[in-house]
Motif scaffolding. Structure first.
Motif, PDB file in Angstrom:
ATOM      1  N   THR A 102      44.427  44.158  35.667  1.00 50.47           N
ATOM      2  CA  THR A 102      43.293  44.683  34.884  1.00 50.47           C
ATOM      3  C   THR A 102      43.705  45.980  34.183  1.00 50.47           C
ATOM      4  N   PRO A 127      39.992  38.954  34.068  1.00 50.82           N
ATOM      5  CA  PRO A 127      39.655  40.150  34.853  1.00 50.82           C
ATOM      6  C   PRO A 127      39.246  39.802  36.281  1.00 50.82           C
ATOM      7  N   ASN A 128      38.742  38.586  36.485  1.00 53.75           N
ATOM      8  CA  ASN A 128      38.423  38.173  37.853  1.00 53.75           C
ATOM      9  C   ASN A 128      38.638  36.658  37.986  1.00 53.75           C
ATOM     10  N   HIS A 156      35.484  48.837  45.076  1.00 53.13           N
ATOM     11  CA  HIS A 156      36.822  48.305  45.368  1.00 53.13           C
ATOM     12  C   HIS A 156      37.541  49.180  46.398  1.00 53.13           C
ATOM     13  N   HIS A 157      38.620  48.624  46.933  1.00 52.73           N
ATOM     14  CA  HIS A 157      39.524  49.351  47.830  1.00 52.73           C
ATOM     15  C   HIS A 157      40.055  50.606  47.131  1.00 52.73           C
ATOM     16  N   LYS A 160      43.061  51.006  44.160  1.00 51.59           N
ATOM     17  CA  LYS A 160      42.895  50.516  42.787  1.00 51.59           C
ATOM     18  C   LYS A 160      43.186  51.628  41.778  1.00 51.59           C
ATOM     19  N   ASP A 162      42.676  51.390  38.203  1.00 52.77           N
ATOM     20  CA  ASP A 162      41.827  51.461  37.006  1.00 52.77           C
ATOM     21  C   ASP A 162      40.342  51.555  37.381  1.00 52.77           C
ATOM     22  N   SER A 165      36.288  48.756  36.918  1.00 53.45           N
ATOM     23  CA  SER A 165      37.056  47.534  37.155  1.00 53.45           C
ATOM     24  C   SER A 165      37.013  46.639  35.919  1.00 53.45           C
ATOM     25  N   GLY A 166      38.004  45.758  35.816  1.00 55.38           N
ATOM     26  CA  GLY A 166      38.017  44.785  34.712  1.00 55.38           C
ATOM     27  C   GLY A 166      36.767  43.922  34.739  1.00 55.38           C
ATOM     28  N   THR A 167      36.306  43.595  35.943  1.00 56.08           N
ATOM     29  CA  THR A 167      35.119  42.743  36.076  1.00 56.08           C
ATOM     30  C   THR A 167      33.866  43.455  35.549  1.00 56.08           C
ATOM     31  N   VAL A 215      37.173  45.270  49.482  1.00 52.68           N
ATOM     32  CA  VAL A 215      38.111  44.423  48.733  1.00 52.68           C
ATOM     33  C   VAL A 215      37.668  44.481  47.262  1.00 52.68           C
ATOM     34  N   ALA A 216      36.701  43.633  46.867  1.00 51.50           N
ATOM     35  CA  ALA A 216      36.194  43.642  45.484  1.00 51.50           C
ATOM     36  C   ALA A 216      34.742  43.167  45.511  1.00 51.50           C
ATOM     37  N   PHE A 241      40.661  34.545  45.119  1.00 53.22           N
ATOM     38  CA  PHE A 241      41.134  34.542  43.730  1.00 53.22           C
ATOM     39  C   PHE A 241      42.085  33.368  43.417  1.00 53.22           C
TER      40      PHE A 241
END
Ligand code: NAD
Ligand SMILES: O=C(O)C1=N[C@H](C(=O)O)CCC1
Length: 267
Positions: A102, A127-128, A156-157, A160, A162, A165-167, A215-216, A241
């Motif tokens: 991401t 992204p996810n 998120h953890h 990370k 970025d 998040s991309g999501t 996690v996410a 994933f």
């Protein structure tokens, strides 16, 4: 059926280790090499966390790897700065690419979309990869037509790199496709502590939480008169994933140009 020959970048990472297992378990996939930031010249099976039977060479440079092995698809699960570099390199060599990494900006996406088109080569940036997360985004887009006051909380953890998040970015972008830009909250509100109201994308507030143990996870919260709707998704481990990574590798074999988001290839 010919096996799909894969180069995996980031084999020692949390996602990379899961992806190695998934590739090993998928009969029509074959790992032909891995790109790691170190361990040049070793075999994948020598890397910590790798399946013992994986006999593919490790390179510490994508360009060298692409020159040395014949591959159908590069899968990148590394870090934002490296993922962009690897996608550009692979496209320049006409090799199809799946990017799970991401941290791509709108400018990156525009530039890489043009490159994929110019090279007539397929690429997917997802992204996810989790099916539940794709559904969460889809449902959020739909709900935003009726409840346009929205805030996103992504968690998120703490490793990370970025934020957001991309999501979260993709969710907000999907919502802006159907929702008019609007400002939210009180017109006179002010932050007494900078950042208190989170980041903002066309009026949508995005809050990023980073903690060990996570996690996410993402909640999209919709406020209406006398009611609140929350759409929430949790990845409780990284196996969530892998079906998406598998689908992306299979799908990228049949597309031309860059596809941003797994929702575009799911039936
Ligand atoms: N799309 C998704 O569904 C999804 C899911 C989880 C994570 N991610 C993203 O995937 C990426 C990886 O996540 P992670 O949790 O596995 O991170 P991680 O830090 O555990 O792993 C990243 C790996 O990349 C390696 N790396 C760094 N530079 C490299 C280089 N030049 N060449 C090759 N490898 C290099 C590191 O050594 C590390 O092993 C992140 O960008 C993350 O946001 C995406
Ligand atoms: O662990 C990560 O990092 C994740 N990144 C993706 C994002 O930025 O949305 C997807 C979920 C996991």
């Amino acid at each position: 059926m010919n096996k799909i020959k894969i180069i995996l970048a980031g084999p020692r990472g949390k996602m990379g280790q899961e992806a190695l297992k998934m590739i090993e378990e998928t009969q029509h996939f074959e790992l032909v090499a891995a790109v790691d930031s170190k361990n040049d010249g070793l075999q994948v099976k020598d890397l910590s966390g790798a399946p013992e039977s994986m006999e593919a060479p490790v390179y510490d440079d994508m360009e060298n790897c692409i020159q040395a092995v014949e591959a159908d698809v590069v899968v990148d699960l590394t870090r934002p700065d490296i993922g962009k570099k690897h996608l550009e390199l692979a496209l320049n060599h006409g090799i199809r690419t799946v990017i799970g990494t991401t941290g791509f900006s709108n400018d990156d996406l525009k530039r890489l979309t043009a490159l994929a088109e110019e090279k007539s080569t397929g690429a997917i940036i997802a992204p996810n990869f989790a099916i539940g997360a794709i559904l969460m985004m889809k449902f959020a887009k739909e709900a935003s037509k009726y409840l346009p006051d929205i805030e996103i909380i992504e968690k998120h953890h703490d490793q990370k790199l970025d934020a957001p998040s991309g999501t979260a970015l993709k969710t907000a972008q999907l919502i802006t496709e159907v929702r008019e830009e609007k400002s939210q909250g009180h017109p006179d509100e002010k932050e007494d502590l900078e950042g208190a109201r989170g980041a903002e994308l066309e009026g949508i507030r995005i809050h990023s939480v980073r903690l060990p143990g996570l996690v996410a996870h993402q909640e999209v919260i919709f406020g209406g008169v006398g009611q609140v709707l929350t759409i929430r998704h949790d990845s409780i481990n990284r196996t969530s994933f892998m079906p998406g990574v598998r689908l992306a590798v299979e799908s990228v074999m049949n597309i031309e140009g860059l596809v941003y988001g797994l929702e575009n290839i799911m039936e």
